[in-house]
Design a protein around this motif. Structure first.
Motif, PDB file in Angstrom:
ATOM      1  N   GLU A 135       0.806  -1.217   0.000  1.00 50.84           N
ATOM      2  CA  GLU A 135       0.000   0.000   0.000  1.00 50.84           C
ATOM      3  C   GLU A 135       0.843   1.273   0.000  1.00 50.84           C
ATOM      4  O   GLU A 135       0.630   2.177  -0.801  1.00 50.84           O
ATOM      5  CB  GLU A 135      -0.949  -0.003   1.204  1.00 50.84           C
ATOM      6  N   VAL A 136       1.806   1.385   0.934  1.00 50.06           N
ATOM      7  CA  VAL A 136       2.656   2.584   1.003  1.00 50.06           C
ATOM      8  C   VAL A 136       4.067   2.199   1.404  1.00 50.06           C
ATOM      9  O   VAL A 136       4.305   1.137   1.967  1.00 50.06           O
ATOM     10  CB  VAL A 136       2.121   3.632   2.013  1.00 50.06           C
ATOM     11  N   SER A 137       5.002   3.103   1.141  1.00 49.24           N
ATOM     12  CA  SER A 137       6.376   2.896   1.562  1.00 49.24           C
ATOM     13  C   SER A 137       6.470   3.027   3.082  1.00 49.24           C
ATOM     14  O   SER A 137       5.624   3.661   3.726  1.00 49.24           O
ATOM     15  CB  SER A 137       7.288   3.917   0.886  1.00 49.24           C
ATOM     16  N   ILE A 138       7.506   2.455   3.639  1.00 49.38           N
ATOM     17  CA  ILE A 138       7.682   2.416   5.090  1.00 49.38           C
ATOM     18  C   ILE A 138       7.592   3.803   5.712  1.00 49.38           C
ATOM     19  O   ILE A 138       8.165   4.766   5.206  1.00 49.38           O
ATOM     20  CB  ILE A 138       9.028   1.754   5.446  1.00 49.38           C
ATOM     21  N   GLY A 139       6.846   3.882   6.813  1.00 51.71           N
ATOM     22  CA  GLY A 139       6.771   5.116   7.586  1.00 51.71           C
ATOM     23  C   GLY A 139       5.661   6.054   7.200  1.00 51.71           C
ATOM     24  O   GLY A 139       5.368   7.001   7.924  1.00 51.71           O
ATOM     25  N   SER A 140       5.008   5.822   6.052  1.00 50.02           N
ATOM     26  CA  SER A 140       3.958   6.724   5.590  1.00 50.02           C
ATOM     27  C   SER A 140       2.596   6.285   6.118  1.00 50.02           C
ATOM     28  O   SER A 140       2.359   5.099   6.349  1.00 50.02           O
ATOM     29  CB  SER A 140       3.922   6.758   4.060  1.00 50.02           C
ATOM     30  N   ASP A 141       1.706   7.251   6.290  1.00 45.75           N
ATOM     31  CA  ASP A 141       0.329   6.929   6.662  1.00 45.75           C
ATOM     32  C   ASP A 141      -0.372   6.291   5.464  1.00 45.75           C
ATOM     33  O   ASP A 141      -0.011   6.531   4.307  1.00 45.75           O
ATOM     34  CB  ASP A 141      -0.421   8.199   7.068  1.00 45.75           C
ATOM     35  N   TYR A 142      -1.375   5.485   5.743  1.00 46.37           N
ATOM     36  CA  TYR A 142      -2.059   4.787   4.658  1.00 46.37           C
ATOM     37  C   TYR A 142      -3.551   4.695   4.957  1.00 46.37           C
ATOM     38  O   TYR A 142      -3.966   4.614   6.112  1.00 46.37           O
ATOM     39  CB  TYR A 142      -1.485   3.383   4.471  1.00 46.37           C
TER      40      TYR A 142
END
Length: 789
Positions: free
Chosen positions: A574-581
């Motif tokens: 869904e998203v790269s590490i550390g990002s909100d999703y």
């Protein structure tokens, strides 16, 4: 189709009985993994040890999809480390201390902490969370977590509390802990002190009241503006900016406090902002943290008007005593208006400190608490923060910003269910007695160990402390607990420091900061080398998911509906590490399309004979060399992502390669050769070998993200040993010289397909089309693939 735990090779029937990936294939693998010891840890292994300081989840309510995806990603860390030839300790703990447990117990059993005997209330707390914990563990298992469930720990276990108390005693004796009475953040609803890190700020509507104090030395008034008029009774000074021309002449004079017949000095101070309110500030105890700073700096004597019950004390006057803060504020505004002292009332939005548990405004009340020193070692903590490797780097700043403003940590709480403060006090002279570490002490109930006498007055009468520790005092030593700091010195020496701390960004100021502080002071070393931080799971409106907001999506029904593989693949891609999703059931369901594609590819290749001997690269056909060049590139990219614990990279790179390169182009390009249609035996074996090499590499690379489908394919086609005991493929095995053909080859295939489409031809029908010179070495495969004439 049933998978027998001791006979995984029987899974070879999967392709015969299942025409598409079925979530029903997941559950039998859980038993199989248990039987082959996937989660087993051998501290004497010759492999490098890899210890994960897994966050112990809090079972105070339903687990939500955001939290579940966090743990799915942590499992990917563990599975990645195993495939990187590491001996992995992946512990699982359950956090069962503190206020949320108490609140849940009160609600579940219909009791009140204030009216229930402490012993009875603690008994209820100890079992209240069992059902929620069981559901949480069931969810983790269904997700495919390869944690050590056999040795699950709880933070309310006696052995854990022994550690918390022992480390407190150690830091007390090192002079790092002291008793202090100071203005403290106090939550009336929770009935306890809370740390700065447990406060969140919210813009709330309130009233800015403009009123005035009379100048004692002249027949004039000084205007005041305050959002806390109920605290007029505690005013001990009025401050004005020394450069404010309106009030310069009043500095050094006195002002009369309305209704309370007291004078307070008018003082010059730079913190008074001429542009805010009236420019003159009433300093009271305590309207906010700035008031607390002013009282300390100016040496003012505090007057306490708000009690621990959240009601006004006698210092507020007879007409306000016993009222809530809100009611007292309204009453005081009425009094000021009736006295003609109000010039105006503004409706404003005020940044209000709130308890992050109860979501109610905090009060600042002087209390005696134990404090762990922080301020005197801030510089060293800053250095330690820079020694850690952050995944991703962008979240380091949260810790650094917090270190800029953090103060000494109040570590005691006025609650019941938590680790008790192991201190008794001399009944005669109040001198504290701190016992030897190693036992679990309950001073509120038990006398001090042995026949103790006060070291100062020799009295043998003691009174036990009734407080408990902040729950972060327990959580902050999780690394010490899982590495057996007290129990097994040899084990601890091998496993500490841990490799990685995985956690959410919302507890960087608490769990991460406090763990560094405590573990470093106790051991002299950081508790881990790496820190891995995830973002927040958001609902479809973009708001953070939380139990208190009621916007959670439960993971277990989702997993039961779509399967763990859908859930895990969605979480990784869904998203790269550390990002909100943003959480979306539709996207979770959609992840199954790739699983079906992979399954169909594997079913096709399972019907292709697999050459037993390793092929000579130089003897492979050009098409095979090309896809192996693409595969080598994929392996490099995936390993780069895995080494950074960024599963977004392998999840998406594998899907793109499998779907858009391997299936769409290479399988079609090599299919004729693999079947031996007009090709030599050597060319046929080359295609068969390469098809299996690619599929084998794909499932190995995907295994940490999607352990179920990859295990099923692996056991069915390539080995009797679990794929999770294998290592990643060697990215250096194949060179990448044929990548230079990729664009032209893919473009050519697209042009032919589009040409057939424009002429209304099926992909199998013949078409006259010239293979360009640059692709001449692929000509034989291209002619068969497109049926060119």
């Amino acid at each position: 189709m049933q998978i027998e735990a001791q006979q995984p090779s029987k899974q070879v029937t999967a392709f015969e009985s299942q025409k598409s990936w079925d979530k029903a294939l997941e559950a039998p693998l859980l038993d199989y993994w248990k039987s082959v010891g996937i989660s087993a840890f051998n501290p004497d292994s010759k492999k490098p040890l890899f210890v994960i300081d897994t966050p112990p989840p809090y079972p105070s309510g339903k687990l939500h999809v955001g939290s579940a995806s966090h743990y799915a990603l942590i499992d990917m860390i563990a599975r990645t480390a195993r495939m990187l030839s590491r001996e992995v300790l992946f512990p699982l703990g359950i956090d069962r201390n503190g206020l949320p447990v108490e609140l849940y117990t009160e609600k579940k059993y219909g009791v009140n902490i204030k009216t229930t005997p402490r012993e009875k209330f603690l008994e209820l707390c100890s079992v209240a969370l069992d059902d929620l914990e069981a559901e949480m563990v069931e969810t983790f298992k269904a997700m495919g977590l390869s944690a050590d469930f056999e040795h699950k720990y709880r933070t309310d276990a006696g052995s854990y509390r022994v550690l918390t108390q022992a480390t407190f005693i150690e830091q007390w004796r090192k002079g790092r802990i002291y008793i202090g009475t100071r203005p403290s953040n106090y939550c009336v609803d929770c009935g306890t002190t809370i740390a700065d890190a447990e406060i969140e700020y919210k813009e709330l509507p309130t009233k800015l009241v403009h009123f005035s104090f009379k100048i004692s030395e002249e027949d004039k008034r000084i205007p005041i503006a305050s959002t806390r008029p109920e605290l007029i009774c505690t005013a001990q000074a009025v401050i004005v900016n020394p450069e404010d021309e309106r009030f310069k002449h009043l500095i050094g004079k006195n002002a009369e406090v309305p209704f309370y017949n007291r004078e307070v000095p008018i003082l010059a101070h730079g913190s008074a902002k001429p542009e805010f309110g009236t420019g003159a500030v009433m300093v009271c105890s305590y309207g906010d943290y700035n008031d607390a700073l002013m009282f300390r700096e100016l040496g003012l004597q505090e007057i306490i008007a708000i009690g621990l019950d959240g009601r006004m004390k006698p210092a507020a006057g007879d007409d306000l005593t016993g009222l809530t803060v809100k009611a007292a504020r309204k009453k005081m505004i009425d009094k000021l208006e009736k006295a003609g002292l109000v010039s105006k009332i503004e409706a404003i939005s005020h940044r209000t400190p709130m308890c992050d548990r109860s979501k109610t405004p905090i009060e600042i009340i002087p209390l005696e608490e134990y404090y762990l020193k922080v301020v005197d070692i801030k510089d060293r903590l800053w250095e330690l923060a820079h020694e850690l490797k952050f995944h991703p780097e962008m979240h380091r700043i949260i810790l650094l910003n917090w270190l800029d403003v953090t103060l000494d940590w109040p570590i005691t709480r006025r609650r019941f269910y938590g680790t008790e403060v192991p201190v008794w006090y001399c009944a005669k002279c109040k001198t504290p007695y701190v016992p030897e570490p190693g036992a679990y002490y309950r001073p509120w109930k038990d006398p001090p160990p042995g026949n103790q006498a006060c070291e100062k007055c020799e009295s043998k009468e003691f009174v036990g402390d009734t407080r408990t520790f902040d729950t972060w005092m327990d959580s902050s030593v999780s690394t010490l607990y899982i590495t057996k700091y007290l129990e097994d010195k040899a084990f601890h020496a091998k496993t500490y420091p841990a490799e990685i701390r995985p956690q959410g960004k919302d507890i960087i100021r608490t769990w991460l900061h406090y763990s560094i502080l405590r573990c470093w002071e106790i051991t002299g070393r950081l508790p881990w080398t790496d820190v891995w931080i995830t973002g927040w799971g958001l609902d479809e409106r973009g708001e953070k998911m939380s139990k208190s907001k009621g916007n959670i999506m439960e993971p277990l029904p989702i997993i039961q509906k779509y399967g763990a593989e859908n859930f895990r693949l969605w979480a990784a891609s869904e998203v790269s590490i550390g990002s909100d999703y943003v959480t979306s059931e539709q996207k979770i369901a959609g992840a199954g399309k790739f699983l079906t594609k992979l399954w169909n590819i594997a079913r096709f290749i399972s019907g292709i004979p697999r050459p037993e001997n390793e092929a000579n690269y130089n003897e492979l056909a050009p098409s095979d060399k090309w896809v192996l060049s693409e595969l080598s590139k994929l392996e490099e990219e995936c390993l780069e992502g895995y080494n950074d614990y960024n599963f977004f990279i392998p999840a998406n790179k594998i899907r793109d390669f499998t779907w858009n390169i391997f299936a769409a182009h290479y399988v079609e390009l090599s299919k004729g050769r693999a079947y031996g249609q007009g090709f030599s035996e050597k060319d046929k074996i080359s295609a068969q070998y390469t098809l299996h090499q690619c599929l084998r590499a794909i499932v190995l690379l995907l295994a940490p993200v999607c352990p179920f489908i990859t295990e099923t394919i692996w056991l069915s086609m390539y080995s009797k040993q679990s794929i999770h005991k294998e290592t990643f493929p060697d990215s250096k095995k194949w060179n990448q010289e044929y990548l230079r053909h990729s664009k032209e080859l893919l473009d050519f295939n697209s042009r032919v397909w589009n040409e057939k489409k424009s002429k209304g031809l099926s992909l199998k029908e013949q078409i006259p089309y010239q293979v360009p010179f640059a692709l001449k070495e692929f000509e034989s495969d291209l002619k068969v693939m497109h049926n060119l004439i």
